[in-house]
Write an enzyme that holds these catalytic residues in place. Structure first.
Site, PDB file in Angstrom:
ATOM      1  N   CYS A  21      22.920  28.168  90.263  1.00 40.40           N
ATOM      2  CA  CYS A  21      24.043  28.235  91.208  1.00 40.40           C
ATOM      3  C   CYS A  21      25.230  27.400  90.712  1.00 40.40           C
ATOM      4  O   CYS A  21      25.131  26.175  90.626  1.00 40.40           O
ATOM      5  CB  CYS A  21      23.551  27.748  92.574  1.00 40.40           C
ATOM      6  SG  CYS A  21      24.840  27.399  93.770  1.00 40.40           S
ATOM      7  N   CYS A  24      26.504  24.771  93.179  1.00 38.93           N
ATOM      8  CA  CYS A  24      25.510  23.688  93.269  1.00 38.93           C
ATOM      9  C   CYS A  24      25.715  22.690  92.141  1.00 38.93           C
ATOM     10  O   CYS A  24      25.639  21.469  92.348  1.00 38.93           O
ATOM     11  CB  CYS A  24      24.084  24.242  93.205  1.00 38.93           C
ATOM     12  SG  CYS A  24      23.666  25.374  94.544  1.00 38.93           S
TER      13      CYS A  24
END
Length: 104
Positions: A21, A24
């Site tokens: 991600c 993230c």
């Protein structure tokens, strides 16, 4: 699981994220920085791929998703890598929690 965690710290911030991600990865250093600045809070990192069954019980629809828990009860949620909002929520929690001794 959360019940045993609350014995260590009354406030837990759980970051549900994934290694693949992009957002993230962007917010991860800031999350670590927050954890270092606020040792009275417990910061958890949950990999949604490694703990998929656990993550599904939390109804994770996007990563990162942050849950804010106080004494085992959810008191907030933030979806997305919004650093200012994450800081705002941590500050709000700190303002609502009485001062406690830091862990060694």
């Amino acid at each position: 699981m959360i019940q045993s965690i609350t014995l260590i710290s009354p406030v837990v911030i759980a970051n549900f994220s994934a290694t693949w991600c992009g957002p993230c990865k962007i917010v991860a250093p800031f999350y670590v920085e927050l954890s270092e600045k606020h040792p009275s809070l417990m910061f958890l990192l949950v990999d949604v791929d490694e703990l998929s069954d656990f993550s599904s019980t939390w109804d994770i629809k996007a990563t990162p998703t942050f849950f804010f828990l106080k004494n085992g009860e959810q008191i907030g949620k933030l979806v997305g890598a919004n650093k200012p909002e994450l800081q705002k929520k941590v500050t709000s929690i700190l303002d609502s929690v009485p001062e406690s001794p830091q862990r060694p």
